[in-house]
Design a protein around this motif. Structure first.
Motif, PDB file in Angstrom:
ATOM      1  N   SER A  19      65.712  33.730  66.176  1.00 25.43           N
ATOM      2  CA  SER A  19      66.809  33.344  65.207  1.00 25.43           C
ATOM      3  C   SER A  19      66.228  33.149  63.899  1.00 25.43           C
ATOM      4  N   SER A  39      70.639  27.955  63.513  1.00 24.78           N
ATOM      5  CA  SER A  39      71.399  29.192  63.169  1.00 24.78           C
ATOM      6  C   SER A  39      72.268  29.014  64.120  1.00 24.78           C
ATOM      7  N   ALA A  48      71.198  30.647  58.536  1.00 33.28           N
ATOM      8  CA  ALA A  48      70.558  29.288  58.715  1.00 33.28           C
ATOM      9  C   ALA A  48      70.798  28.212  57.894  1.00 33.28           C
TER      10      ALA A  48
END
Length: 246
Positions: A19, A39, A48
């Protein structure tokens, strides 16, 4: 419109981390270990957020571009949802620096010094939501934006903003623009109360004044000062101090 590449192809190092939040943690080399960076499950490689310790700062938004390897940030104040900082860079380590300082509550100028890609919008923080300070902050941002524009009519637009700001009656009102038309409100965002005429800087160097939105029915003028003077004369009497629009 070109089809956006697979984010995992465009950002393989982010995909390897799982992520964008985890990639930021890796880039920070331990400095974000105690900071919650998240995220969304719907697009973990592209977005994010990180909250701030300051209650008058909204979570910093970090977004990956869809068609090239680059990241953008946006840090707002939560009352009006207007940006205090933004910026774009292809260096994720620089983003991680900005993330840490936004979270910790560092001064806006200090965030800019630590991560030079960060752009200060000109707004300053108003923790108590004082309407006079919010109005002053918005004028400051608008004047900076006019100074930074790269359009051909930038000088004319900047002259209009400066002429309006120089008038105490208009300066006490909350300014906003729509389609580059300058308008005024007796309340701050998030709920504006429009008052007075609409002012426009035209591409031919003239200035228009109108009763309605993007209207010039009150006249066109060769100088910004003439247009602003007419706008002041068309303001209703008895305007009080700007109040909160919430």
């Amino acid at each position: 419109m070109p089809i956006a590449p697979d984010p995992a192809v465009l950002y393989p190092h982010v995909a390897a981390c799982g992520s964008l939040a985890e990639a930021l943690q890796a880039e920070a080399e331990g400095s974000l270990d105690a900071v919650l960076v998240t995220s969304p499950s719907s697009a973990p490689l592209l977005h994010a957020t990180v909250a701030s310790l300051l209650p008058h700062r909204a979570p910093l938004q970090i977004s990956a571009w869809m068609h090239e390897r680059r990241w953008s940030i946006r840090g707002e104040e939560p009352f009006q949802n207007m940006p205090l900082i933004d910026g774009e860079t292809n260096d994720l380590a620089e983003v991680a620096k900005a993330v840490r300082m936004w979270h910790d509550g560092a001064a806006l100028n200090d965030i800019r010094r630590a991560a030079p890609f960060v752009h200060l919008t000109g707004r300053f923080e108003v923790p108590d939501h004082d309407p006079a300070c919010l109005t002053e902050s918005e004028w400051q941002s608008m004047r900076q934006e006019a100074d930074e524009l790269a359009y051909a009519w930038q000088e004319a637009y900047q002259a209009l903003i400066e002429a309006a700001h120089a008038q105490p009656t208009l300066r006490s009102l909350y300014p906003f623009t729509s389609h580059w038309a300058l308008r005024f409100s007796t309340t701050t965002r998030p709920r504006l109360t429009v008052v007075g005429p609409c002012l426009m800087a035209n591409s031919d160097g003239t200035y228009g004044v109108g009763k309605g939105f993007i209207s010039q029915d009150l006249g066109q003028f060769a100088t910004a000062h003439e247009a602003v003077a007419l706008a002041v004369r068309h303001l209703p009497s008895g305007l009080g101090p700007t109040t909160l629009g919430g």
